[in-house]
Design an enzyme around this catalytic site. Structure first.
Site, PDB file in Angstrom:
ATOM      1  N   ASP A  12      45.363  53.143  43.763  1.00  0.00           N
ATOM      2  CA  ASP A  12      44.650  54.084  42.886  1.00  0.00           C
ATOM      3  C   ASP A  12      44.737  55.493  43.480  1.00  0.00           C
ATOM      4  OD1 ASP A  12      41.174  53.558  43.984  1.00  0.00           O
ATOM      5  OD2 ASP A  12      43.058  53.438  45.104  1.00  0.00           O
ATOM      6  N   ASP A  17      45.845  56.458  49.466  1.00  0.00           N
ATOM      7  CA  ASP A  17      46.901  55.637  48.857  1.00  0.00           C
ATOM      8  C   ASP A  17      48.244  56.363  48.960  1.00  0.00           C
ATOM      9  OD1 ASP A  17      44.260  55.455  47.161  1.00  0.00           O
ATOM     10  OD2 ASP A  17      45.274  53.535  46.809  1.00  0.00           O
ATOM     11  N   ASN A  41      39.800  55.200  42.212  1.00  0.00           N
ATOM     12  CA  ASN A  41      39.426  56.558  42.639  1.00  0.00           C
ATOM     13  C   ASN A  41      39.207  57.486  41.456  1.00  0.00           C
ATOM     14  OD1 ASN A  41      39.337  56.295  45.465  1.00  0.00           O
ATOM     15  ND2 ASN A  41      41.576  56.303  45.539  1.00  0.00           N
ATOM     16  N   THR A 125      45.896  48.718  47.671  1.00  0.00           N
ATOM     17  CA  THR A 125      45.040  49.713  48.330  1.00  0.00           C
ATOM     18  C   THR A 125      43.992  50.292  47.389  1.00  0.00           C
ATOM     19  OG1 THR A 125      46.653  51.446  47.816  1.00  0.00           O
ATOM     20  CG2 THR A 125      46.838  50.376  49.974  1.00  0.00           C
ATOM     21  N   PHE A 166      34.095  50.342  48.558  1.00  0.00           N
ATOM     22  CA  PHE A 166      34.419  50.763  47.196  1.00  0.00           C
ATOM     23  C   PHE A 166      35.397  49.816  46.487  1.00  0.00           C
ATOM     24  CE2 PHE A 166      34.827  53.748  43.775  1.00  0.00           C
ATOM     25  CZ  PHE A 166      36.158  53.727  43.400  1.00  0.00           C
ATOM     26  N   ASN A 167      36.534  49.516  47.089  1.00  0.00           N
ATOM     27  CA  ASN A 167      37.566  48.736  46.390  1.00  0.00           C
ATOM     28  C   ASN A 167      37.047  47.370  45.957  1.00  0.00           C
ATOM     29  OD1 ASN A 167      39.483  50.725  46.571  1.00  0.00           O
ATOM     30  ND2 ASN A 167      40.459  49.906  48.405  1.00  0.00           N
ATOM     31  N   HIS A 239      42.124  55.230  55.250  1.00  0.00           N
ATOM     32  CA  HIS A 239      41.911  53.791  55.017  1.00  0.00           C
ATOM     33  C   HIS A 239      43.208  53.050  54.622  1.00  0.00           C
ATOM     34  CE1 HIS A 239      37.515  54.514  54.825  1.00  0.00           C
ATOM     35  NE2 HIS A 239      37.762  55.514  53.996  1.00  0.00           N
ATOM     36  N   ASP A 240      43.824  53.504  53.539  1.00  0.00           N
ATOM     37  CA  ASP A 240      44.878  52.700  52.907  1.00  0.00           C
ATOM     38  C   ASP A 240      46.126  52.560  53.763  1.00  0.00           C
ATOM     39  OD1 ASP A 240      44.048  54.009  49.624  1.00  0.00           O
ATOM     40  OD2 ASP A 240      43.258  52.298  50.742  1.00  0.00           O
TER      41      ASP A 240
HETATM   42  O1  RIB Z   1      36.797  52.576  50.533  1.00  0.00           O
HETATM   43  C1  RIB Z   1      38.038  53.210  50.688  1.00  0.00           C
HETATM   44  C2  RIB Z   1      38.953  52.837  49.576  1.00  0.00           C
HETATM   45  O2  RIB Z   1      38.440  53.321  48.341  1.00  0.00           O
HETATM   46  C3  RIB Z   1      40.351  53.478  49.709  1.00  0.00           C
HETATM   47  O3  RIB Z   1      41.306  52.620  49.139  1.00  0.00           O
HETATM   48  C4  RIB Z   1      40.233  54.722  48.884  1.00  0.00           C
HETATM   49  O4  RIB Z   1      41.499  55.145  48.348  1.00  0.00           O
HETATM   50  C5  RIB Z   1      39.348  54.242  47.775  1.00  0.00           C
HETATM   51  O5  RIB Z   1      40.159  53.570  46.830  1.00  0.00           O
HETATM   52 CA    CA Z   2      42.795  53.449  47.430  1.00  0.00          CA
END
Ligand code: RIB
Ligand code: CA
Length: 314
Positions: A12, A17, A41, A125, A166-167, A239-240
């Site tokens: 996203d 990403d 996102n 991701t 979040f994901n 993160h990704d």
């Molecule tokens: O929590 C972080 C994740 O949420 C990452 O993948 C960021 O791109 C968002 O999608």
């Molecule tokens: Ca992401």
């Protein structure tokens, strides 16, 4: 020379990403077979437009298809407060030259898996909506999935609610399907990604490389750093990119296998990744959870990848 690992990139974009895709494209150990977008996102329209712009910038020569506009259950959740109104605020990007395939993300994933001459690794991701739907609609293709490497979850806490990352929170039902799939699953959760921090000296090192992609990557990192500093982080957690680093440089990571369940109910804990630390469930592990990272090795990996774009023939 080992043959390249065939992968599907599902995300996203999203700054991190985009950096993950930059790393994947520059990694000779990986062969990108397809890219797909997911709502997360930002809206599916925005993450799809961003995905195509990133593919154009990076020169990713692979088919692209759009995911669904909403999770399997519930309402979409977006993170415009983090990634901006476009979902990829900051540097100007090229207009996309990558067409949108006339099929859904799930159908493109299925076609790619069916056509592959060996099992494919899915690098997810964003929310797991597409991957969950793929497993529901095409269970017969599971043998063509070598591994799923996700960014998502957190065994100790969340980042969108106290309990949920979040994901996973965006689509817990899809995540539940993935975590129950029995497929080899690598989880780059907050346990490791909050240690994958980038600081100004790191993105200035990348900016100094001077090629067009490195310049954009440095600006993405600068944007991401500024936001995260504003909410109290010491640096930018990329993160990704850890979900890709797990495939190309596993030696910079430490991991622990757990039996992890996804909370799909609850007023306070929906979207939590609940690890069985003490074997209460008496179930075998279903996840390899990444727990620690050699941060300097991670930065070196990103810098080497960004430098590759300056050496690649135009
Ligand atoms: O929590 C972080 C994740 O949420 C990452 O993948 C960021 O791109 C968002 O999608
Ligand atoms: Ca992401």
């Amino acid at each position: 020379m080992m043959s390249a690992i065939p992968i599907i990139l599902d995300g996203d974009p999203g700054h991190d990403d985009a950096i993950a895709w930059m790393l994947a494209r520059a990694s000779r150990q990986l062969e990108i077979l397809a890219c797909t977008s997911v709502s997360g996102n930002q809206s599916i329209e925005k993450t799809s437009f961003n995905a195509r712009r990133v593919m154009t910038l990076l020169g990713i020569d692979a088919p692209f298809a759009m995911g669904r506009e909403r999770p399997l259950h519930g309402e979409p959740i977006h993170a415009g407060n983090i990634h901006g109104e476009t979902g990829l605020d900051g540097p100007a990007l090229p207009e996309p030259t990558v067409p949108v395939q006339p099929c859904s993300a799930v159908e493109l994933m299925a076609k790619t898996l069916s056509a592959a001459d060996k099992p494919v690794t899915i690098v997810a991701t964003g929310p797991l909506t597409n991957v969950g739907a793929l497993l529901i609609l095409y269970p017969e293709l599971k043998p063509k999935i070598a591994r799923i490497s996700i960014m998502g979850g957190g065994l100790a806490h969340g980042n969108w609610t106290p309990a949920a990352e979040f994901n996973i929170l965006v689509d817990p039902e899809a995540a539940d399907v993935v975590f129950k799939s029995g497929l080899p699953l690598s989880m780059a959760g907050l346990d490791v990604t909050l240690k994958a921090l980038v600081f100004p000296e790191d993105f200035e090192r990348i900016r100094a490389l001077g090629n067009p992609v490195a310049t954009v990557v440095a600006e993405w990192l600068d944007f991401f750093y500024s936001f995260h500093r504003s909410i109290g982080y010491a640096g930018a957690p990329v993160h990704d990119a850890v979900a890709v680093a797990a495939l190309v440089k596993p030696e910079i990571l430490t991991a622990k296998d757990y039996y992890v369940q996804i909370e799909t109910q609850g007023d306070f804990c929906r979207g939590a990744t609940v690890a069985d630390h003490y074997g209460f469930s008496q179930k075998p592990p279903n996840v390899r959870a990444l727990m620690d990272i050699d941060r300097v090795g991670f930065i070196d990996l990103l810098a080497e990848a960004a430098a590759w774009y300056g050496k690649e023939p135009a």
